[in-house]
Design a protein around this motif. Structure first.
Motif, mmCIF file in Angstrom:
data_model
loop_
_atom_site.group_PDB
_atom_site.id
_atom_site.type_symbol
_atom_site.label_atom_id
_atom_site.label_comp_id
_atom_site.label_asym_id
_atom_site.label_seq_id
_atom_site.Cartn_x
_atom_site.Cartn_y
_atom_site.Cartn_z
ATOM 1 N N VAL A 73 -8.262 -4.210 5.671
ATOM 2 C CA VAL A 73 -9.144 -3.549 4.786
ATOM 3 C C VAL A 73 -10.658 -3.463 5.440
ATOM 4 O O VAL A 73 -11.177 -2.662 5.241
ATOM 5 N N GLN A 120 -11.173 -0.333 7.472
ATOM 6 C CA GLN A 120 -10.995 1.026 6.936
ATOM 7 C C GLN A 120 -9.783 1.715 6.940
ATOM 8 O O GLN A 120 -9.718 2.812 7.134
ATOM 9 N N TYR A 121 -8.795 0.833 7.289
ATOM 10 C CA TYR A 121 -7.404 1.530 7.302
ATOM 11 C C TYR A 121 -7.114 1.690 5.853
ATOM 12 O O TYR A 121 -7.374 0.719 5.143
ATOM 13 N N HIS A 122 -6.239 2.749 5.641
ATOM 14 C CA HIS A 122 -6.018 2.933 4.066
ATOM 15 C C HIS A 122 -4.548 2.050 3.533
ATOM 16 O O HIS A 122 -3.601 2.311 3.978
ATOM 17 N N VAL A 123 -4.850 0.999 3.261
ATOM 18 C CA VAL A 123 -3.836 0.118 2.658
ATOM 19 C C VAL A 123 -3.552 0.618 1.487
ATOM 20 O O VAL A 123 -4.155 0.481 0.287
ATOM 21 N N VAL A 124 -2.094 1.208 1.402
ATOM 22 C CA VAL A 124 -1.745 1.772 -0.025
ATOM 23 C C VAL A 124 -1.054 0.738 -0.932
ATOM 24 O O VAL A 124 -1.068 0.989 -2.006
ATOM 25 N N GLN A 165 -9.062 -7.392 -3.821
ATOM 26 C CA GLN A 165 -9.466 -6.081 -3.286
ATOM 27 C C GLN A 165 -8.939 -4.828 -4.010
ATOM 28 O O GLN A 165 -9.278 -3.593 -3.806
ATOM 29 N N LEU A 169 -5.857 -3.880 -4.729
ATOM 30 C CA LEU A 169 -4.956 -3.303 -3.872
ATOM 31 C C LEU A 169 -3.451 -3.296 -5.077
ATOM 32 O O LEU A 169 -3.318 -4.498 -5.521
ATOM 33 N N TRP A 210 4.566 4.965 -2.623
ATOM 34 C CA TRP A 210 3.504 4.704 -1.755
ATOM 35 C C TRP A 210 3.203 5.408 -0.710
ATOM 36 O O TRP A 210 2.090 5.800 -0.171
ATOM 37 N N ALA A 217 3.773 5.292 2.548
ATOM 38 C CA ALA A 217 3.125 4.636 3.749
ATOM 39 C C ALA A 217 3.706 5.208 4.925
ATOM 40 O O ALA A 217 4.735 5.498 5.204
ATOM 41 N N ASN A 218 2.888 5.369 5.961
ATOM 42 C CA ASN A 218 3.162 5.922 7.428
ATOM 43 C C ASN A 218 3.743 4.785 8.013
ATOM 44 O O ASN A 218 4.500 5.236 9.103
#
Length: 312
Positions: free
Chosen positions: A15, A18-22, A51, A53, A73, A75-76
């Motif tokens: 978090v 700045q990683y995109h936690v979906v 957060q 999320l 979601w 997610a990659n």
């Protein structure tokens, strides 16, 4: 994907960097309290909610509704820290797969309690491994490893805290590897010849001190490998056969100690000792069943006839 405090540090690192936690996946809330009437969310869920999320808490990892929600979601990549075994339908779902942050230098110490067993076995070094999940537990291709020294005086709490921070650090480095390699970083198969020690889950029975088969060093490592949680324990028995449980949280390898047989309790003015196969372990912090944790001096003050007891 994670549950205990150990996993929060890695989620926080994602978090804050700045990683995109979906979304976050964790265990269902756990009943606590005298009657189990209060539901306690996991440490990971508490942080995720702070957060903002999204959180999923599946009872079963193959539940169709869970799988549909997880797939939505898009997610990659999935990151797993101190969670549960995942079926292929889950770990193979993302474009770049799923990697795990494991608190040991794989392939050694595969299993649920690698931190405890490394200390119990007297290791001077452990570490963190990131690896891609596959069909078996802790056997996938290794992406990164980083060592961590275990001082002879360290208990599990010290090693846990150190590996928790190191795990977050290695996770970020692994993510950088994955990004740089467009999802396909260099990853090495594990060398099965190095899989020397197992790290099975801890239960009450395998936390009992076996005085009759342990040296002082082995008993010392066993105590610190289970301290403060879940705690090494033994049964104290009096001459008339009464028994009570005793947990030992801190111990020492004394330079000099009274003589005594295996399992016998001995004392001097300030110290308590219990006999091992090659000498006496000094017990420094302990807790009798139904009592508060105390130091050895307080225990001795309340039990003048301590030498009538034996431990088994």
């Amino acid at each position: 994907m994670g549950t205990p405090e150990f996993a929060v540090e890695t989620l926080r690192a994602l978090v804050e960097n700045q990683y995109h936690v979906v979304g976050v996946v964790t265990q269902p809330d756990k009943p606590v309290g005298r009657h189990g009437s209060v539901l306690q969310p996991s440490a990971v869920k508490q942080y995720a909610m702070q957060q903002g999320l999204p959180v999923l808490q599946p009872e079963k990892m193959k539940d169709p509704q869970f799988l549909e929600a997880l797939r939505s979601w898009q997610a990659n990549l999935q990151v797993v820290v101190a969670f549960r075994m995942l079926p292929e339908v889950v770990w193979a779902m993302p474009q770049y797969g799923t990697f795990n942050v494991h608190a040991a230098l794989l392939p050694d110490y595969r299993g649920a309690a690698p931190i405890n067993w490394a200390v119990i076995n007297g290791e001077t070094k452990t570490g963190v491994t990131t690896f891609f999940l596959d069909h078996n537990i802790d056997t996938g291709r290794i992406i990164r490893q980083k060592p961590f020294d275990i001082p002879d005086t360290a208990d599990v709490e010290y090693v846990y805290d150190g590996l928790m921070r190191l795990g977050a650090e290695v996770c970020l480095e692994t993510l950088a590897d994955i990004v740089a390699a467009d999802g396909h970083p260099a990853a090495m198969p594990q060398d099965e010849q190095k899989a020397i020690h197992a790290a099975p889950k801890l239960f009450k029975d395998n936390c009992r001190i076996a005085w009759g088969s342990m040296t002082v060093k082995q008993a010392y490592d066993f105590v610190r490998g289970l301290s403060p949680v879940p705690g090494a324990w033994t049964m104290l028995r009096t001459a008339d056969g009464e028994e009570t449980m005793l947990k030992i949280y801190q111990a020492s390898k004394p330079a000099a100690a009274p003589e005594g047989a295996v399992g016998q309790l001995r004392r001097d003015k300030k110290h308590l000792y219990i006999g091992c196969t090659d000498g006496m372990l000094q017990v420094d912090s302990l807790q009798l069943s139904g009592k508060k944790r105390m130091d050895a001096q307080a225990f001795l003050n309340g039990m003048a006839d301590v030498e009538k007891f034996c431990a088994n």
